[in-house]
Motif scaffolding. Structure first.
Motif, PDB file in Angstrom:
ATOM      1  N   ARG A  50       5.407   3.201 -14.307  1.00  0.00           N
ATOM      2  CA  ARG A  50       3.775   3.436 -14.318  1.00  0.00           C
ATOM      3  C   ARG A  50       3.481   4.497 -15.514  1.00  0.00           C
ATOM      4  N   ASP A  71      12.101  -0.790 -13.095  1.00  0.00           N
ATOM      5  CA  ASP A  71      11.616   0.736 -12.425  1.00  0.00           C
ATOM      6  C   ASP A  71      12.431   0.593 -11.842  1.00  0.00           C
ATOM      7  N   ASP A  73      10.573   2.087  -8.651  1.00  0.00           N
ATOM      8  CA  ASP A  73       9.536   1.692  -7.717  1.00  0.00           C
ATOM      9  C   ASP A  73       9.444  -0.198  -7.818  1.00  0.00           C
ATOM     10  N   LEU A 214      10.092   3.033  -2.777  1.00  0.00           N
ATOM     11  CA  LEU A 214      10.584   3.355  -4.053  1.00  0.00           C
ATOM     12  C   LEU A 214      12.214   3.846  -3.460  1.00  0.00           C
ATOM     13  N   ASP A 215      13.039   3.329  -4.657  1.00  0.00           N
ATOM     14  CA  ASP A 215      14.410   3.419  -4.530  1.00  0.00           C
ATOM     15  C   ASP A 215      14.413   6.065  -4.970  1.00  0.00           C
ATOM     16  N   TRP A 216      14.333   6.484  -4.075  1.00  0.00           N
ATOM     17  CA  TRP A 216      14.014   7.837  -4.895  1.00  0.00           C
ATOM     18  C   TRP A 216      15.411   8.379  -4.721  1.00  0.00           C
ATOM     19  N   TRP A 219      15.141   7.040  -8.068  1.00  0.00           N
ATOM     20  CA  TRP A 219      14.678   8.370  -9.439  1.00  0.00           C
ATOM     21  C   TRP A 219      14.964   9.547  -9.115  1.00  0.00           C
ATOM     22  N   TYR A 228      12.366  14.205  -0.841  1.00  0.00           N
ATOM     23  CA  TYR A 228      11.107  13.971  -0.897  1.00  0.00           C
ATOM     24  C   TYR A 228      10.388  14.494  -0.618  1.00  0.00           C
ATOM     25  N   CYS A 248       6.878  13.324  -7.306  1.00  0.00           N
ATOM     26  CA  CYS A 248       8.085  12.670  -7.816  1.00  0.00           C
ATOM     27  C   CYS A 248       6.303  11.997  -8.676  1.00  0.00           C
ATOM     28  N   HIS A 249       6.038  10.941  -8.506  1.00  0.00           N
ATOM     29  CA  HIS A 249       5.746  10.511  -9.675  1.00  0.00           C
ATOM     30  C   HIS A 249       4.439  11.013 -10.314  1.00  0.00           C
TER      31      HIS A 249
END
Length: 456
Positions: A50, A71, A73, A214-216, A219, A228, A248-249
């Motif tokens: 990202r 990634d 996500d 998204l694999d939280w 991440w 999250y 997060c992002h």
């Protein structure tokens, strides 16, 4: 080419003087990089896609081929695979788990643009897998992570470029600034002020559903397991397409669990240039004192007591005692950039300007020929990836090496620790530890979550 083999000899052109060839380099036969045959071009993979991950990938197309992207996500992964595959390029393989990238023998180097708390684990494991590494700044989450990366670079012999592009791509003015200081144009340096912007606090950010794709857990990785959080308002401009407020992002930089706020974000740029100019890339401060600062939530024993809002400092003024009685000020007030003050004058530099009486004097007393090249250590590359590949070819460390980066980043990390503990810290730059403060030294490292330890 194998990841353990040096590249064939290539020669870079000087960025500032080159007309129409900025950022290009040539082989010994004079062919431009774009004309190289596939087996002459290094094979890259990017981990973390990202924003900056896509930026460094797309800037590297002219120099390298991308065989894989990774990634956590799935949406981001597929979008970027598609973008790489445009204009006749082969669509790279995609992975949710970066370890599958490291297992591939055809990949020479990895570019890492994950959130900061993932940098060290991936970088160390990549070097042990025989890959050269380009990793975005700030390189580490803690000071001890920097020491580990240095050890692994020495142990493995890998080439490692830190993505502080201010040293090259956006750095002509900064190279001029370093040359000015090192040539004594403003006399003996007394003070350097790094303006690195303030940060806005967040409202309360509620727990909500993890976005689809998204694999939280992955991440979070080495960071503590938490829910999250996000608000529905979307961010605009750079970093768009994600919630304005989240854990997060994009917004991860505002949380100490994943980054260090503005101190390690912009500080990784301006404190770096300041230390370079001062000749302090192999040493560090003697004391770090938080003069003024605002933390957006309450802290106890250096830890935030509130977990639903940003916790990195929003405003700050830090005094750093540097070698040779130089005072460094790191502040969120004023213009973003660096002010150098000496016994014979002062000047200011940022990405848009370099100004002051000593700069005006260039009209009658310009910098000598070769001054910029002397600072850079050779012809200046207009592209950070090009400089990295030149290091891969020569097996020499590039312009943004891990040692100089870690030394200056220690200042930024110590500034955060000092604010979190609400006291000045005395630092031993030889032992690289806080003097007489066991609690502060406890912040030099951070335990990884079970299952996400670094595989040495």
């Amino acid at each position: 080419m194998s990841g353990s083999q040096p590249l064939s000899r290539r020669r870079f052109v000087q960025s500032a003087a080159a007309v129409g060839t900025a950022g290009m380099y040539f082989t010994s036969t004079g062919r431009a990089a774009a004309d190289l045959s596939p087996n002459e071009r290094p094979v890259f993979a990017t981990i973390g896609l990202r924003n900056q991950g896509w930026s460094i990938t797309s800037k590297s197309f002219r120099f390298a081929d991308f065989a894989a992207l990774a990634d956590v996500d799935q949406n981001v992964l597929e979008q970027n695979r598609s973008k790489v595959g445009r204009d006749g390029r082969k669509t790279p393989d995609g992975y949710a788990d970066y370890r599958e990238v490291l297992d591939r023998k055809d990949i020479d180097a990895v570019m890492i643009a994950t959130p900061d708390h993932w940098h060290t684990k991936i970088a160390v494991e990549a070097m042990l897998a025989g890959k050269d590494v380009y990793c975005e700044k700030p390189l580490t989450l803690t000071i001890d992570e920097g020491k580990l990366i240095e050890q692994m670079v020495k142990k493995t012999g890998r080439v490692f470029q830190v993505g502080t592009m201010q040293r090259s791509e956006s750095g002509q003015r900064f190279l001029q600034a370093v040359a000015m200081v090192q040539l004594g144009r403003i006399g003996t340096i007394k003070r350097v002020t790094c303006g690195i912007n303030s940060m806005s606090p967040s409202p309360v950010i509620p727990v909500t559903d993890v976005p689809k794709g998204l694999d939280w857990d992955r991440w979070l990785g080495p960071a503590p397991k938490v829910d999250y959080r996000a608000l529905p308002e979307m961010r605009k401009g750079y970093g768009g397409g994600v919630p304005l407020y989240s854990n997060c992002h994009y917004a991860f930089r505002n949380w100490h669990e994943y980054s260090g706020g503005k101190l390690t974000d912009w500080g990784a740029h301006h404190v770096d240039i300041a230390c370079w100019a001062l000749g302090a890339t192999e040493t560090g401060p003697s004391k770090v004192t938080p003069l003024e600062y605002t933390l957006p939530v309450n802290y106890k024993d250096g830890q935030p007591t509130v977990h639903d809002q940003y916790n990195a400092a929003t405003k700050f003024k830090i005094k750093v005692d540097m070698p040779n009685d130089v005072e460094m000020i790191i502040t969120s007030e004023g213009d973003n950039g660096i002010m150098f003050e000496g016994t014979k004058g002062r000047f200011f530099v940022n990405r848009g300007k370099i100004v002051g009486k000593p700069i005006e004097d260039w009209k009658t007393n310009p910098l000598p020929d070769g001054a910029i090249e002397n600072v850079y250590g050779g012809p200046v590359s207009a592209n950070h990836t090009a400089n990295f590949i030149e290091g891969m070819r020569s097996r020499k460390q590039p312009i943004s090496d891990v040692w100089s980066h870690n030394r200056m980043l220690e200042i930024c990390h110590l500034s955060n620790i000092a604010m979190r503990l609400d006291r000045a810290l005395e630092w031993d730059p030889a032992k690289r530890e806080v003097i007489g403060d066991s609690q502060a030294n406890g912040f030099l490292s951070r335990e990884s979550r079970k299952g996400y330890e670094i595989n040495l």
